[in-house]
Design a protein around this motif. Structure first.
Motif, PDB file in Angstrom:
ATOM      1  N   ILE A 285       0.264  11.217  -6.340  1.00 46.59           N
ATOM      2  CA  ILE A 285       0.101   9.924  -7.002  1.00 46.59           C
ATOM      3  C   ILE A 285      -0.424  10.174  -8.410  1.00 46.59           C
ATOM      4  O   ILE A 285      -1.589  10.525  -8.589  1.00 46.59           O
ATOM      5  CB  ILE A 285      -0.872   9.012  -6.231  1.00 46.59           C
ATOM      6  CG1 ILE A 285      -0.409   8.843  -4.774  1.00 46.59           C
ATOM      7  CG2 ILE A 285      -0.998   7.654  -6.912  1.00 46.59           C
ATOM      8  CD1 ILE A 285      -1.389   8.114  -3.894  1.00 46.59           C
ATOM      9  N   PRO A 286       0.421  10.044  -9.443  1.00 44.55           N
ATOM     10  CA  PRO A 286      -0.049  10.233 -10.819  1.00 44.55           C
ATOM     11  C   PRO A 286      -0.627   8.943 -11.380  1.00 44.55           C
ATOM     12  O   PRO A 286      -0.084   7.858 -11.160  1.00 44.55           O
ATOM     13  CB  PRO A 286       1.223  10.635 -11.567  1.00 44.55           C
ATOM     14  CG  PRO A 286       2.345  10.070 -10.754  1.00 44.55           C
ATOM     15  CD  PRO A 286       1.870   9.878  -9.359  1.00 44.55           C
ATOM     16  N   ARG A 287      -1.751   9.061 -12.088  1.00 53.36           N
ATOM     17  CA  ARG A 287      -2.363   7.920 -12.775  1.00 53.36           C
ATOM     18  C   ARG A 287      -2.569   8.315 -14.223  1.00 53.36           C
ATOM     19  O   ARG A 287      -3.464   9.096 -14.534  1.00 53.36           O
ATOM     20  CB  ARG A 287      -3.720   7.566 -12.144  1.00 53.36           C
ATOM     21  CG  ARG A 287      -3.667   7.073 -10.720  1.00 53.36           C
ATOM     22  CD  ARG A 287      -3.159   5.654 -10.622  1.00 53.36           C
ATOM     23  NE  ARG A 287      -3.943   4.723 -11.415  1.00 53.36           N
ATOM     24  CZ  ARG A 287      -5.009   4.051 -10.964  1.00 53.36           C
ATOM     25  NH1 ARG A 287      -5.437   4.249  -9.731  1.00 53.36           N
ATOM     26  NH2 ARG A 287      -5.641   3.197 -11.740  1.00 53.36           N
TER      27      ARG A 287
ATOM     28  N   VAL B 271      -4.366   2.792  -5.748  1.00 55.06           N
ATOM     29  CA  VAL B 271      -4.172   4.171  -6.207  1.00 55.06           C
ATOM     30  C   VAL B 271      -3.163   4.212  -7.339  1.00 55.06           C
ATOM     31  O   VAL B 271      -2.990   5.240  -7.989  1.00 55.06           O
ATOM     32  CB  VAL B 271      -3.685   5.088  -5.054  1.00 55.06           C
ATOM     33  CG1 VAL B 271      -4.765   5.257  -4.023  1.00 55.06           C
ATOM     34  CG2 VAL B 271      -2.410   4.552  -4.438  1.00 55.06           C
ATOM     35  N   GLY B 272      -2.511   3.096  -7.581  1.00 50.18           N
ATOM     36  CA  GLY B 272      -1.529   3.031  -8.654  1.00 50.18           C
ATOM     37  C   GLY B 272      -0.551   1.913  -8.382  1.00 50.18           C
ATOM     38  O   GLY B 272      -0.654   1.204  -7.371  1.00 50.18           O
TER      39      GLY B 272
ATOM     40  N   VAL C 100      -0.509  -0.392  -5.068  1.00 48.65           N
ATOM     41  CA  VAL C 100      -0.580   0.316  -3.784  1.00 48.65           C
ATOM     42  C   VAL C 100      -2.042   0.428  -3.370  1.00 48.65           C
ATOM     43  O   VAL C 100      -2.819   1.152  -4.001  1.00 48.65           O
ATOM     44  CB  VAL C 100       0.069   1.710  -3.876  1.00 48.65           C
ATOM     45  CG1 VAL C 100      -0.016   2.419  -2.523  1.00 48.65           C
ATOM     46  CG2 VAL C 100       1.510   1.589  -4.327  1.00 48.65           C
ATOM     47  N   GLY C 101      -2.407  -0.297  -2.339  1.00 49.92           N
ATOM     48  CA  GLY C 101      -3.756  -0.227  -1.813  1.00 49.92           C
ATOM     49  C   GLY C 101      -3.785   0.539  -0.505  1.00 49.92           C
ATOM     50  O   GLY C 101      -3.034   1.495  -0.299  1.00 49.92           O
ATOM     51  N   LEU C 102      -4.625   0.083   0.397  1.00 49.31           N
ATOM     52  CA  LEU C 102      -4.836   0.780   1.661  1.00 49.31           C
ATOM     53  C   LEU C 102      -3.552   0.897   2.480  1.00 49.31           C
ATOM     54  O   LEU C 102      -3.242   1.968   3.022  1.00 49.31           O
ATOM     55  CB  LEU C 102      -5.926   0.044   2.450  1.00 49.31           C
ATOM     56  CG  LEU C 102      -6.293   0.598   3.819  1.00 49.31           C
ATOM     57  CD1 LEU C 102      -6.748   2.039   3.706  1.00 49.31           C
ATOM     58  CD2 LEU C 102      -7.391  -0.261   4.442  1.00 49.31           C
ATOM     59  N   GLU C 103      -2.779  -0.182   2.557  1.00 47.87           N
ATOM     60  CA  GLU C 103      -1.563  -0.172   3.387  1.00 47.87           C
ATOM     61  C   GLU C 103      -0.559   0.872   2.915  1.00 47.87           C
ATOM     62  O   GLU C 103       0.151   1.475   3.723  1.00 47.87           O
ATOM     63  CB  GLU C 103      -0.906  -1.567   3.366  1.00 47.87           C
ATOM     64  CG  GLU C 103      -1.751  -2.679   3.951  1.00 47.87           C
ATOM     65  CD  GLU C 103      -1.860  -2.592   5.460  1.00 47.87           C
ATOM     66  OE1 GLU C 103      -0.953  -2.001   6.072  1.00 47.87           O
ATOM     67  OE2 GLU C 103      -2.844  -3.108   6.011  1.00 47.87           O
ATOM     68  N   GLY C 104      -0.506   1.095   1.608  1.00 51.16           N
ATOM     69  CA  GLY C 104       0.465   2.049   1.070  1.00 51.16           C
ATOM     70  C   GLY C 104       0.124   3.496   1.329  1.00 51.16           C
ATOM     71  O   GLY C 104       0.941   4.378   1.062  1.00 51.16           O
ATOM     72  N   LEU C 105      -1.078   3.769   1.844  1.00 50.61           N
ATOM     73  CA  LEU C 105      -1.496   5.142   2.133  1.00 50.61           C
ATOM     74  C   LEU C 105      -1.416   5.454   3.629  1.00 50.61           C
ATOM     75  O   LEU C 105      -1.975   6.446   4.086  1.00 50.61           O
ATOM     76  CB  LEU C 105      -2.924   5.373   1.629  1.00 50.61           C
ATOM     77  CG  LEU C 105      -3.116   5.168   0.129  1.00 50.61           C
ATOM     78  CD1 LEU C 105      -4.558   5.455  -0.274  1.00 50.61           C
ATOM     79  CD2 LEU C 105      -2.156   6.029  -0.674  1.00 50.61           C
ATOM     80  N   LEU C 106      -0.730   4.603   4.350  1.00 50.25           N
ATOM     81  CA  LEU C 106      -0.559   4.801   5.784  1.00 50.25           C
ATOM     82  C   LEU C 106       0.909   4.984   6.116  1.00 50.25           C
ATOM     83  O   LEU C 106       1.785   4.430   5.458  1.00 50.25           O
ATOM     84  CB  LEU C 106      -1.118   3.610   6.572  1.00 50.25           C
ATOM     85  CG  LEU C 106      -2.620   3.342   6.450  1.00 50.25           C
ATOM     86  CD1 LEU C 106      -2.968   1.992   7.069  1.00 50.25           C
ATOM     87  CD2 LEU C 106      -3.426   4.454   7.090  1.00 50.25           C
TER      88      LEU C 106
END
Length: 797
Positions: free
Chosen positions: A558-560, A741-742, A754-760
């Motif tokens: 994940i680039p920021r 996260v971005g 992209v919050g918590l749901e996007g990291l699952l």
């Protein structure tokens, strides 16, 4: 006639191989060669052009880090037998050799002093002698027994010294032909052990090599295999003053130390040094090898050709390292990397195994990846309340340790002053209000994490007593690369904790002090439940491109940061998915039925509130009917007051007598107080413009017509599409995700903030009682039911 075909010799080589070499070299892209712009200085020696660049280094100690290899002035490249020969061991791998010669030539023309230690004479001679034997046998048998017995001819085992004697001239002629394509002269030097142990011969050899290098000639060195004695077991390699030339590995090491070489590159048929024989189940490539680590390595058998195996290479490499020469062992045969392996090594890229005498103070990035994996798995097994407790503790630390954080951030700002542009300095800056906002966002994440990992999404009864569940699980190990954004660290850390993911963080060096203290606080919070290692901050000199190659350790990148950073990572990532967006070209379309006050407020907030953000407005589309109206004048006046520089699109410029500077590109992310204005004739033209020049990030319509607004919302294909709302709402915190996260503009897995749901992700759990597929066949005793079962209600509090 048969004699004329097979008696090749040197003349046949010049006739058949030289044109191939020339065509191969000339067929390469001109951009692969040294361009005139790279030439710093040209000098002459006997009409030979010399190209030099300012490279200088006092020889003494080897380089401590890969990143220093670009300063190497004198380089020895050792080509193993497996690199220069074909798979059948009879003849040379011409395409591979041409690529190697090209890389050596590029480095030579940069002003470096290149030397080659090459194998291949035996293989080349074996090919020539086979032809001679076939010729002799075929003529003799054709005279006595007829042509039908040619198929039964057997080729005797060829003695290696004879092959070497027959192949040396042809091998050197091949190298000469290849180097000539790059206007480089090469010279052959054949040596034996006596040339190094006899003091007079050693001085003569040293003087010859120095004179060749002075004249910009590439010395090509090889053991004189025509007279070399049989190989003996290694009984030396014990110190700097004792090494016997038994093979080209020991020759390359001896030559490198003798000539005070900066770098020795040993090319073989394996990627580098492994901790166990390559191909075994647990074999891991060793990135950096330190003296004294030999006990941790199990060596396998030697290569299919040549005299030395990996153990001999390691001993020779350590001997050269002790003598002050850096060493890299890498693969010179892999078709995907052999075309740039030498130049990649010199550029400091993570290729092969680098030998270093300096051990880093902390763990390597590979070790950090393993710790993050193990820590993430432990984190995922915690109860939701425990993960929430960690995040709450981190939020408290952000406010409790505010003074220490701001002091570290002040150091970063002072060091960045004058080096970073104003928008980047603003991103780098932390404040009390920013830390308070971060703490609030982290507490939101803690609340939403109660029902994240292990949540049941679907339940199905496959058959009686056979039930299937789809549940949420962490993705694995995340690599988040961010620049000039220290506030990103606690946000991403909290999301990783909530989702049970291991985390590798790579921050920009401009935020070193801020990142260090924020990472320590994250690990302090993790420690309350014994999972401190789940989040790692990469502090080594690892380049981003090298991190993107760790496909066995990283599951998602994940680039920021800037659009250039994201593009570079997307290009460098090999086998690892990248979540993010390369650009934030956000549009706002002001419709003919827009409210004057709303339009002005929305444009001001979208452009001026934080122009460096990726969700800031970059292009304003105005309906043609609004030109020369109070609404248009009010927007222009506001932008002038806010000191926004306006760039006119082609159509907008055509309506003006004295227009602002015409935009260079309609696809520009300014990241500052600059704005492109363009004119459109309809909502459909606005949509077409957005699809052509936008980046699918965030786009807005300003209108009082609900039908027009809904048409825009449904037809614009972007991650975020708004009606009468600022582009700046495109944010995880403002969406109620706690943090993000971005923002992703991809179409797979996650899109938008992209919050918590996007990291699952998910996995399937099947619970049965001795069920087998054969029971469900046509004549089986069971039938599929596929009944949907109720899913436990999610806790939304």
């Amino acid at each position: 006639m048969l004699s004329q075909v097979y008696r090749s010799g040197f003349q046949a080589f010049r006739q058949h191989l030289l044109p191939w070499v020339q065509s191969t070299a000339l067929s390469r892209s001109p951009t692969d060669r040294v361009q005139p712009s790279a030439i710093r200085h040209v000098r002459s020696w006997s009409n030979i052009p010399f190209i030099t660049v300012p490279l200088s280094r006092t020889h003494g100690k080897s380089f401590a880090h890969r990143s220093e290899l670009k300063h190497a002035k004198r380089i020895v490249v050792k080509l193993g037998s497996a690199v220069v020969t074909r798979g059948d061991e009879c003849g040379l791998a011409l395409g591979r050799l041409a690529s190697i010669v090209e890389q050596v030539s590029v480095l030579q023309n940069q002003g470096r002093e290149m030397m080659l230690v090459t194998s291949g004479a035996v293989a080349f001679g074996k090919q020539r002698l086979r032809h001679e034997i076939l010729l002799s046998q075929s003529v003799r048998q054709a005279l006595h027994s007829g042509q039908n017995q040619l198929k039964e001819m057997a080729i005797p085992v060829l003695e290696a010294r004879a092959c070497a004697a027959a192949g040396q001239s042809g091998l050197m002629a091949l190298y000469e032909a290849m180097f000539t394509q790059y206007s480089i002269c090469a010279a052959q030097i054949l040596v034996t052990n006596l040339d190094f142990h006899d003091e007079q011969k050693r001085r003569n050899l040293n003087g010859t090599l120095h004179e060749l290098l002075r004249m910009n000639i590439v010395p090509i060195v090889n053991t004189n295999d025509a007279v070399v004695p049989p190989a003996e077991p290694n009984s030396d390699l014990q110190g700097v003053n004792v090494i016997s030339v038994k093979d080209n590995d020991s020759l390359a090491a001896r030559l490198a130390v003798e000539m005070k070489t900066d770098l020795l590159i040993v090319l073989s048929d394996v990627e580098g040094l492994f901790d166990s024989p390559p191909g075994s189940d647990d074999a891991k490539l060793i990135d950096i090898f330190y003296p004294g680590d030999q006990q941790s390595v199990t060596f396998g058998t030697k290569s299919r050709v040549g005299m030395g195996g990996m153990e001999a290479k390691v001993k020779a490499a350590l001997w050269a390292l002790q003598g002050g020469t850096s060493v890299v062992i890498a693969n010179g045969t892999h078709p995907k990397v052999s075309g740039h392996v030498i130049t990649d090594i010199v550029e400091g890229k993570k290729v092969g195994t680098f030998f270093s005498e300096v051990k880093p103070a902390g763990p390597t990035v590979e070790q950090q990846g393993e710790m993050a994996r193990a820590g993430g798995r432990m984190l995922a097994t915690l109860e939701p309340e425990q993960r929430a407790e960690i995040i709450h503790h981190l939020a408290d630390l952000l406010t409790d340790q505010r003074d220490e954080i701001l002091l570290a951030n002040k150091k970063d700002l002072e060091e960045a002053e004058g080096r970073l542009a104003a928008p980047l300095l603003k991103r780098l800056s932390l404040s009390t209000s920013k830390l308070n906002s971060l703490a609030i966002g982290l507490r939101q994440i803690a609340a939403s994490s109660q029902d994240s990992v292990g949540r049941v999404l679907r339940r199905t009864r496959i058959a009686k007593n056979l039930e299937l569940e789809q549940v949420t699980v962490p993705i694995g190990v995340l690599l988040v690369i961010f620049e000039s954004r220290p506030d990103c660290l606690p946000q991403v850390a909290a999301l990783a904790i909530a989702s049970g993911n291991g985390l590798l963080l790579k921050g920009g060096k401009e935020a070193t002090h801020s990142n260090r203290i924020l990472h320590l606080l994250a690990q302090e919070a993790l420690s309350i439940h014994g999972v401190k290692e789940a989040i790692q901050l990469v502090n080594t000199r690892e380049e981003v491109e090298d991190l993107c190659r760790l496909d066995k350790m990283i599951d998602l990148i994940i680039p920021r940061g800037s659009s250039q950073l994201v593009r570079d990572i997307q290009k460098a990532a090999k086998g690892i998915p990248v979540m993010g967006h390369s650009e934030g070209i956000c549009h706002m379309y002001v419709d003919s039925e827009a409210s004057v006050d709303k339009a002005t407020r929305l444009v001001r907030d979208s452009k001026c509130e934080y122009p460096a953000a990726c969700n800031a407005l970059e292009t304003l589309l105005i309906h043609r009917d609004l030109l020369r109206t109070p609404l248009f004048d009010q927007i222009i006046d506001m932008l002038r007051v806010e000191q926004v520089k306006i760039h006119a699109g082609p159509k907008f410029a055509s309506y003006l007598t004295f227009s602002p500077s015409e935009v260079k590109s309609l696809r520009t992310e300014y990241g500052d107080l600059e704005l492109c204005i363009e004119v459109v004739d309809s909502v459909q033209e606005a949509i077409d413009h957005i699809h052509k020049y936008g980046s699918s990030h965030t786009d807005v319509i300003v209108t009082e017509n609900e039908k027009t607004a809904e048409f825009f919302l449904q037809h614009v294909d972007s991650a975020c599409v708004f009606w009468n709302a600022s582009t700046r709402f495109s944010d995880g915190y403002r969406f109620g995700l706690g943090a993000e996260v971005g923002i992703s503009t991809s179409r797979i897995h996650a899109r938008g903030p992209v919050g918590l749901e996007g990291l699952l992700t998910t996995k399937w759990l099947l619970r049965g009682q001795d069920h087998v597929v054969s029971d469900f066949s046509e004549h089986g005793s069971l039938k599929y039911l596929h009944e949907n079962l109720p899913v436990p209600q999610r806790n939304t509090n």
